[in-house]
Enzyme design. Structure first.
Site, PDB file in Angstrom:
ATOM      1  N   ARG A 372      89.700  24.822 -68.964  1.00  0.00           N
ATOM      2  CA  ARG A 372      88.634  25.792 -68.665  1.00  0.00           C
ATOM      3  C   ARG A 372      87.740  25.913 -69.896  1.00  0.00           C
ATOM      4  O   ARG A 372      88.233  26.176 -70.983  1.00  0.00           O
ATOM      5  CB  ARG A 372      89.225  27.168 -68.342  1.00  0.00           C
ATOM      6  CG  ARG A 372      90.120  27.180 -67.124  1.00  0.00           C
ATOM      7  CD  ARG A 372      90.520  28.607 -66.754  1.00  0.00           C
ATOM      8  NE  ARG A 372      91.661  28.638 -65.876  1.00  0.00           N
ATOM      9  CZ  ARG A 372      91.615  28.429 -64.564  1.00  0.00           C
ATOM     10  NH1 ARG A 372      90.456  28.167 -63.989  1.00  0.00           N
ATOM     11  NH2 ARG A 372      92.711  28.472 -63.824  1.00  0.00           N
ATOM     12  N   HIS A 432      97.364  20.028 -67.834  1.00  0.00           N
ATOM     13  CA  HIS A 432      97.286  21.395 -68.343  1.00  0.00           C
ATOM     14  C   HIS A 432      97.596  21.456 -69.841  1.00  0.00           C
ATOM     15  O   HIS A 432      97.470  22.505 -70.466  1.00  0.00           O
ATOM     16  CB  HIS A 432      98.281  22.254 -67.534  1.00  0.00           C
ATOM     17  CG  HIS A 432      98.096  23.723 -67.673  1.00  0.00           C
ATOM     18  ND1 HIS A 432      99.051  24.551 -68.215  1.00  0.00           N
ATOM     19  CD2 HIS A 432      97.057  24.534 -67.338  1.00  0.00           C
ATOM     20  CE1 HIS A 432      98.619  25.798 -68.203  1.00  0.00           C
ATOM     21  NE2 HIS A 432      97.411  25.820 -67.678  1.00  0.00           N
TER      22      HIS A 432
END
Length: 689
Positions: A372, A432
């Site tokens: 993100r 991730h």
């Protein structure tokens, strides 16, 4: 053991959101922050319905069919329980909001409705509507339409009933989407006193309904807000001929058409319009149809105007002592490991590290993962500059970061246009891990440095997310970071690279096995009457195998202490345990996002920071990385921070079998608010240097 020894994941999550409500209810929290916590609670709940409730509904529909999902034992029972809890929390939310409004009045801050405007304010609202709002709305008369128009998931709608005073028959329904995104939700009104008066955008629209629909000659208007929450799961089908980008784009379009999973409305809404909307949305009474107060889409309240007397007491980020007097972050990292603790430490050194690499004539390549990113990302700017300076830059951009898919598609285009090599991940697996490797060549010698982190490369969230980031030039760590990138660049044949990692502990290959091994070692020590201790800090723990292994450890007498912010499916009290599991959750100004694992290991402690929670999705369906901390000074510092958190008796709640969310008592003890005390601890370390 059976699942009855676990707390259902979704019920546990609702218990976490109740802790967020507790913060909104806490009179010691500044008023703006209390309103913000109501916004966070509301935003969390929206996401919960869009993802988890939607998933449970699919489970009910797919019962008995083969599907690519982990089924709950009784999804319908969980859905029924969710409905009950959400309605209870809604009542608590409304009670807290009423109390907050009383506090606002004491500070002379008022939310004014369209019915309470002065003559001057009426003129202001009329002009504001004409200049700012009118061009952003399209009123829709809905009865004549063959189908209800597409309703956006995150939007707020005004349902309008119009008629003439002298006839109940001549009546029409209309919908107006409130343009909060373009205009903003809050409008500050002019006031002749020192009161601060704010009107919500939907009330600006309400006031102007006679002007909007003047063509029809109606003289009675009744308008109430509602919102619809839709299934947000993107189905990534297995059509190999379609690129991931096309699938994501297609999925985003489908998300917009997602099935409604919740309908929240003002309980004063006209009964006929309510019935009409529920019917046209194909909702039944079994669906989550939730009556509420006048205001909805409270998530905007996270950005409530700063009109209060008492401002936040937040302290400014500290410069890490090792980086205080240095001109270049790079020079320090090549000499020693440095651990940054956000948001207590400034995020700038991470940006500086990449900026320095972008300008350093000896740097040849930069490889980094991005999950993100901030909307105006300085990280991206540094990477673009690196390419312009002739470096080879590779960015692993996770397109499936939930609710960031659209933004990441845009970043993909920006990066590729600049010549960055963009990797788009691995089929059926999210990337991730938060890792970076920078290669620098001087003469015939290649030096490598970078970082492994628990948090995203996002300078905006780094101000509120509590994370740890290890900056290092350790050869073994960097060798493994390279291996992860080799896998990401050749995932079809490259699993051997992940399996070859010797220092980092990686999902999906070695982490589960390694964790079980480390817990087993503590179990053996406990059984041999030796000291045995496990301290774990996570966002969430729901993985059945690891929870049962912790139960086994508790039965053997291992001392287990846990700090878990969100989902917590373990039961901490059991007669079979020689020692109860101690578990707390800390909800405070900063979001506790870090994962830290400490195993006593016969006195030779193993300490890790990790990007992975203990959930099936992280351990088996994501590329994650945990890094062991070798530097004794950093290890001690990290343990000190965890110790401070374990002593928290201001913002810590007990995680028990009954989801009671009771605060840890400070009676007779010195008060410890871990986030404040961590700041002071790190500040003192910075001063001593």
């Amino acid at each position: 053991m059976h699942k009855k020894n676990l707390i259902a994941r979704d019920i546990s999550w609702l218990s976490f959101n109740a802790r967020v409500l507790q913060e909104a209810n806490d009179p010691t929290v500044p008023l703006k922050s209390r309103i913000r916590f109501l916004g966070i609670h509301s935003n969390n709940l929206d996401e919960f319905f869009r993802v988890r409730v939607a998933t449970l509904k699919r489970m009910v529909e797919l019962a008995g069919k083969k599907a690519n999902m982990h089924f709950e034992d009784n999804p319908q029972a969980i859905l029924d329980q969710i409905q009950t809890i959400v309605l209870q929390q809604q009542n608590e939310f409304n009670r807290i909001w009423d109390g907050i409004q009383d506090e606002m009045k004491k500070q002379k801050v008022f939310l004014v409705t369209e019915k309470k405007l002065t003559k001057e304010q009426k003129d202001f609202v009329r002009t504001f509507f004409d200049e700012e709002v009118r061009s952003n709305i399209i009123p829709l008369l809905i009865e004549s339409l063959p189908a209800l128009p597409y309703l956006r998931d995150k939007s707020l709608y005004l349902g309008v009933v119009m008629r003439k005073e002298d006839s109940a028959y001549d009546q029409k329904y209309a919908l107006i989407e409130i343009p909060s995104k373009t205009v903003g939700r809050f409008v500050q009104l002019p006031s002749k006193t020192d009161d601060k008066q704010i009107i919500l955008l939907e009330d600006v629209v309400r006031y102007n309904l006679p002007y909007i629909f003047s063509y029809f000659g109606y003289d009675y208007f009744d308008a109430h807000v509602f919102k619809v929450t839709k299934d947000a799961e993107i189905d990534i089908d297995n059509d190999v001929s379609t690129t991931l980008v096309q699938k994501i784009e297609h999925g985003l379009k489908n998300r917009r058409k997602g099935k409604a999973v919740r309908f929240v409305y003002d309980k004063e809404m006209d009964a006929g319009l309510l019935e009409y909307l529920i019917r046209r949305l194909n909702l039944s009474r079994r669906d989550n149809i939730i009556p509420g107060g006048r205001i909805h889409n409270f998530r905007h309240f996270m950005d409530f105007p700063d009109v209060f007397d008492k401002k936040t007491t937040r302290l400014s980020p500290i410069r890490h002592p090792a980086l205080k007097n240095s001109l270049r972050v790079t020079d320090v990292i090549l000499e020693q490991d440095v651990m940054l603790h956000f948001p207590y430490h400034s995020f700038d050194p991470l940006i500086d590290l990449l900026r320095e690499a972008a300008m350093d004539p000896d740097v040849t390549t930069i490889k980094i993962t991005a999950y993100r990113l901030a909307s105006n990302s300085k990280i991206i700017n540094a990477l673009v500059n690196a390419v312009r300076n002739g470096k080879q830059v590779t960015v692993m951009l996770e397109l499936r970061a939930r609710f960031d898919e659209e933004a990441n598609l845009e970043w993909k285009n920006v990066l590729e246009d600049e010549g960055v090599k963009v990797l788009l991940g691995v089929p059926n697996m999210k990337v991730h891990a938060k890792i970076c490797v920078i290669k620098k060549r001087i003469g015939n010698k290649t030096t490598q440095y970078g970082f492994v982190s628990t948090g995203n490369l996002n300078e905006s969230t780094a101000r509120v997310y509590a994370d740890h980031c290890l900056l290092t030039s350790n050869r073994n760590i960097m060798a493994d970071v390279n291996r992860i990138f080799s896998y990401l660049e050749n995932y079809k044949t490259g699993e051997k690279f992940l399996k070859a990692c010797k220092t980092l502990v990686i999902c999906p290959t070695t982490m589960r096995k390694q964790l079980l091994m480390l817990i087993n070692r503590e179990i053996r020590n406990a059984k041999a009457k030796k000291e045995a201790r496990i301290t774990i800090k996570l966002n969430s723990i729901s993985d059945t195998d690891l929870i049962y292994k912790l139960y086994e450890a508790a039965e053997a007498g291992v001392d287990i202490q846990m700090v878990v912010r969100g989902i917590f499916c373990a039961k901490v009290e059991n007669k079979k345990y020689k020692k109860h599991i101690t578990a707390i959750s800390i909800v405070d100004e900063f979001l506790e996002h870090a994962r830290v694992l400490i195993f006593h290991n016969s006195g030779k402690e193993r300490v890790f920071i990790s990007s992975a929670d203990w959930m099936v999705r992280n351990l088996d369906h994501r590329v994650e990385a945990a890094v062991p901390i070798a530097n004794s000074e950093i290890k001690d510092e990290l343990k000190s921070i965890i110790d401070i958190q374990l002593r928290d008796n201001v913002k810590a709640r007990w995680l028990d079998n009954h989801l009671s969310n009771e605060y840890v008592s400070s009676a007779g003890k010195k008060k410890t608010r871990s986030q404040v005390d961590t700041f002071h601890f790190l500040q003192q370390k910075a001063v001593k240097v």
